[in-house]
Design a protein around this motif. Structure first.
Motif: not given
Length: 590
Positions: A252-264
């Motif tokens: 999750c923290i490897s995602c480029k944004s928190e929004k991307h982490a949640k969507l993942a």
């Protein structure tokens, strides 16, 4: 009569080997592509610029291991389709993970989840949690396959592509393996459905065999599977795997944004549902096929977890290559799980131990140390997986192990994130209490298994089976005299295994709060607001004064953007263009 089950044909080995070849090739590809990026951050967290799609595939694949492919169909075959209720557990887990845990971890700018514990409490709490995680994760691989050659191949291939390609190789290999898993399940479902008269006949057989009794609202915590044990107990168990587990949070923290982490995470939920439905329906198809001649009761196989491989070799005996596809499906989950664990273990060990003892280590040496740790933990995980035959059913064994350590760890992070009053003494005391309770009940249940009246396995028939040299139907032997059992054996030790995580979590939380108040609670003013999630806002939204009171002195504000910690260089920030916290903003400030 026991059918003569065909062995692996050359084409099966070709298909099986292709899985390992593609997985290793992905590692080589990223090793070449990323050869100029030599930082440890790039290796361990993919440069923090991953997108939600591959992360979602990776999350689903890494947690849907051989336990799901082999164990869940067997559970449905023996106990019924109530396992489908896990879709509610998964939903709760993803909501809590994405809305409670991920925002705190992401905005804290950490690489290891246990860095948070040092920021919130102190180094002692972080070190204790790190050691527990390492032991838990290495031991987790006791629940793999009882196939020595395959275990060795799995360990070697996982270690290979983890060491060469880092997190990016792990994530993209997981995505490929997720596709293999779904294709393998679909192949079994289609072939099994055709051979057993179609979906209507399978559904009728399942209904006549009482396999469709799903909603059992009995509140008895000693019952193995009810609505409450699966939904509530399952949520606690999987929260320990998702909400605070390094393997999940690292993605999750490897995602480029928190929004991307949640969507993942939410896309991953869809993947979890698909795999769960495939596994449950595979169990129903398998029951329809063997309703009159159960291979396990008839001693054609030695353990229930061998049912699915036996079934596949049975129905695909005339189709060379397809059994290899199923084995590739099962091993895809295993590869993903082992790879995720190796990468997470290397990250935790490097961030929480190596960098503490060698704070001035160079970037080049950091990368080599990280890769060496991947090799080390790959060897350890392989050795542990090779001892899988020491445990029983893979589903219960796996979730029991998770509950013993995952529950107390969930309780520890919950104390830190939700309760500002908890101090480091309460954190340590709560963690030890939770682990003690979880190990006590788990070990007791292993020594004194719950009575069959609480497990309630459904009837299995052997009326259609005959021995090779006899025309008589198989019969079961009379039960032997039950040995004396201590008082706790039929109460505390007979709790459903799905509650072990809840016991560890709640025990940790209760003890942590009591010890903190007894030794003097922490002052909210001394805690950076970014480390606390003000969940009380949900219940006190009508009163600003009441919300402030519930913050326990923590200096929250209406806009997290305005909250900065003392060391801003270590924090990701809020990106107004993305309307989300991103990893790009930290780079722009450096």
């Amino acid at each position: 009569m026991s059918p003569e089950i065909k062995k692996f044909a050359p084409w099966d080995y070709v298909v099986f080997a292709a899985l390992f070849l593609v997985s290793a090739s992905i590692g080589i590809f990223f090793a070449i592509k990323e050869r100029k990026k030599k930082s440890s951050k790039e290796f361990l967290v993919g440069g923090r610029q991953m997108t939600c799609g591959p992360i979602a595939f990776s999350l689903t694949s890494s947690f849907m291991s051989a336990v799901t492919v082999l164990g869940t169909p067997s559970e449905v075959y023996r106990y019924g389709a109530s396992f489908i209720l896990f879709f509610l557990s998964y939903t709760l887990v993803i909501i809590f993970t994405s809305e409670l845990f991920v925002p705190v971890f992401y905005r804290s700018g950490i690489t290891s989840t246990y860095e948070y514990l040092e920021l919130r409490f102190n180094k002692m709490v972080r070190f204790a949690a790190t050691l527990i995680y390492i032991l838990q994760t290495v031991r987790r691989h006791f629940t793999g396959f009882d196939l020595w050659g395959s275990v060795a191949a799995t360990g070697i291939v996982c270690t290979f592509y983890c060491t060469l390609g880092g997190l990016k190789a792990v994530v993209w290999t997981d995505a490929f393996q997720m596709i293999v898993m779904v294709v393998g399940f679909a192949t079994v479902l289609i072939r099994g459905t055709i051979l057993n008269g179609g979906p209507t006949n399978i559904w009728q057989c399942a209904s006549e065999g009482s396999r469709l009794h799903i909603f059992d609202f009995d509140v008895d915590p000693l019952r193995r599977h009810t609505f409450w044990t699966i939904v509530v107990g399952g949520a606690f168990t999987w929260l320990g795997l998702y909400g605070v587990n390094q393997s999940t949070i690292q993605r999750c923290i490897s995602c480029k944004s928190e929004k991307h982490a949640k969507l993942a995470l939410y896309l991953n939920l869809l993947g979890l549902w698909i795999v769960l439905v495939c596994a449950v329906f595979s169990g129903l198809v398998m029951y329809s096929h063997y309703k009159d001649c159960d291979p396990w009761t008839a001693d054609f196989i030695s353990a229930p977890d061998q049912l699915m491989p036996y079934f596949v070799m049975d129905i695909f005996s005339s189709m060379p290559g397809v059994p290899g596809l199923f084995v590739a499906c099962a091993f895809s989950g295993t590869l993903s799980t082992v790879a995720a664990s190796i990468n997470a273990l290397a990250t935790v060990t490097f961030e929480d131990l190596v960098k503490k003892f060698f704070p001035d280590i160079s970037e080049k040496r950091s990368t080599w140390v990280s890769k060496s740790l991947c090799v080390l933990f790959g060897a350890l995980c392989t050795a542990m997986a090779a001892a899988a035959s020491l445990l029983g059913g893979v589903v219960q064994a796996s979730l029991t192990i998770h509950g013993m350590c995952g529950g107390p760890m969930l309780g520890l992070f919950t104390l830190g994130i939700i309760f500002p009053c908890v101090n480091w003494k309460g954190a340590i005391g709560g963690l030890l209490t939770g682990i003690t309770l979880a190990f006590w009940v788990a070990i007791g249940s292993f020594i004194y298994p719950a009575p069959s009246a609480k497990a309630i396995p459904l009837d299995l028939s052997t009326v259609g089976c005959t021995l090779a040299n006899s025309t008589n139907a198989l019969t079961t032997t009379a039960p032997t005299t039950v040995p004396a059992r201590p008082l706790l054996a039929d109460t505390w030790y007979s709790l459903s295994y799905l509650y072990f995580s809840a016991i560890g979590c709640l025990g940790c939380a209760a003890a942590g709060l009591l010890i903190s108040f007894a030794t003097g609670p922490s002052k909210g003013e001394d805690i950076p607001p970014i480390l606390i999630k003000p969940v009380c806002n949900l219940f006190c939204f009508w009163s600003k004064r009441l919300k402030t009171l519930c913050w326990c002195g923590v200096q929250h504000s209406s806009k997290d953007v305005s909250i900065l910690r003392e060391n801003q260089s270590q924090l990701p920030g809020y990106n107004p263009e993305e309307k989300s916290y991103t990893n790009m903003s930290i780079e722009s400030r450096l």
